[in-house]
Scaffold this active site. Sequence first.
Site, PDB file in Angstrom:
ATOM      1  N   GLY A 159       6.170 -41.165  23.037  1.00 30.31           N
ATOM      2  CA  GLY A 159       7.462 -40.746  23.549  1.00 30.31           C
ATOM      3  C   GLY A 159       7.920 -39.548  22.750  1.00 30.31           C
ATOM      4  O   GLY A 159       7.992 -39.615  21.518  1.00 30.31           O
ATOM      5  N   CYS A 194       7.174 -49.898  28.304  1.00 29.40           N
ATOM      6  CA  CYS A 194       7.103 -48.573  28.924  1.00 29.40           C
ATOM      7  C   CYS A 194       7.343 -48.634  30.433  1.00 29.40           C
ATOM      8  O   CYS A 194       6.916 -47.749  31.176  1.00 29.40           O
ATOM      9  CB  CYS A 194       5.768 -47.903  28.611  1.00 29.40           C
ATOM     10  SG  CYS A 194       5.432 -47.783  26.836  1.00 29.40           S
ATOM     11  N   TYR A 225       8.934 -51.429  21.917  1.00 28.20           N
ATOM     12  CA  TYR A 225       9.315 -52.240  20.759  1.00 28.20           C
ATOM     13  C   TYR A 225       8.713 -51.651  19.506  1.00 28.20           C
ATOM     14  O   TYR A 225       7.566 -51.197  19.496  1.00 28.20           O
ATOM     15  CB  TYR A 225       8.826 -53.679  20.935  1.00 28.20           C
ATOM     16  CG  TYR A 225       8.955 -54.517  19.680  1.00 28.20           C
ATOM     17  CD1 TYR A 225      10.214 -54.935  19.226  1.00 28.20           C
ATOM     18  CD2 TYR A 225       7.843 -54.873  18.929  1.00 28.20           C
ATOM     19  CE1 TYR A 225      10.344 -55.680  18.063  1.00 28.20           C
ATOM     20  CE2 TYR A 225       7.962 -55.635  17.768  1.00 28.20           C
ATOM     21  CZ  TYR A 225       9.213 -56.027  17.334  1.00 28.20           C
ATOM     22  OH  TYR A 225       9.349 -56.760  16.187  1.00 28.20           O
ATOM     23  N   ARG A 285      14.240 -39.726  23.473  1.00 28.40           N
ATOM     24  CA  ARG A 285      12.844 -39.418  23.769  1.00 28.40           C
ATOM     25  C   ARG A 285      12.561 -39.653  25.243  1.00 28.40           C
ATOM     26  O   ARG A 285      13.362 -40.249  25.975  1.00 28.40           O
ATOM     27  CB  ARG A 285      11.917 -40.307  22.925  1.00 28.40           C
ATOM     28  CG  ARG A 285      12.125 -41.783  23.181  1.00 28.40           C
ATOM     29  CD  ARG A 285      11.005 -42.642  22.651  1.00 28.40           C
ATOM     30  NE  ARG A 285      11.316 -44.060  22.809  1.00 28.40           N
ATOM     31  CZ  ARG A 285      11.206 -44.745  23.928  1.00 28.40           C
ATOM     32  NH1 ARG A 285      10.819 -44.133  25.036  1.00 28.40           N
ATOM     33  NH2 ARG A 285      11.506 -46.037  23.968  1.00 28.40           N
TER      34      ARG A 285
END
Length: 231
Positions: free
Chosen positions: A151, A180, A88, A82
């Site tokens: 994503g 991120c 997480y 992705r």
Amino acid sequence: MVTQRPGPPSQKAMPSLRVRDLGLGDYEEVFRAMREFTDARGADTVDELWFTQHPPVFTQGQAGRSEFILAPGDIPVVQSDRGGQVTYHGPGQIVGYLMLDLRRLGLSVRELVNGIERAIVALLAEHDIEAVGRSDARGVYVGNDKIAALGLRIRHGCSYHGLALNVDMDLEPFSRINPCGLTDIGVTMMSALAPGCTVATVQPKLTRHLAAHYGFEATSEPSTAQVPDVP
């Protein structure tokens, strides 16, 4: 001579969206099934939305940088295809995978991303949570705290991967990464801002908002712990 009045104009049928609840699913197994589904689908394959929760796992985007993984400890790190950096996943987080034919729907990637963010913002507003999307760091934020990550991957004009919405979960693992790739944000969840929120109560509302935004008629499949067969 009898003059017949014209009937009401015909309405274009809404595209179908098959919604599946996979329950708690291993990340790599669901990831593999998504790719197989996307590679096998044809022009008439019905679009699908898969909901799942994952056991604790860090996932790294295809261009992810290792320095954003600070101290994973006993939580595995899995490479994904992705977009985006590290995030997480864990129980109590809604993960929604959108397998959509963008060409058939006439959607650009930007419209897909904007739509996901707007659907989540509308859902949060139902719970009196004021949230916004950010064009410089995609996802949904409450103040300076991230509550949902995005994503996606586009292959043969079709999307897979999708969103992760923090509902009622252990947020500690986010302290082991730069979520991120961002170093100046916090992380929050719905239950901290609107007590009583659970995956079971929030997921149907998220389905409704996503379906409404893209003009789908959603049909839910029975919940299953098994990933679906490819089309």
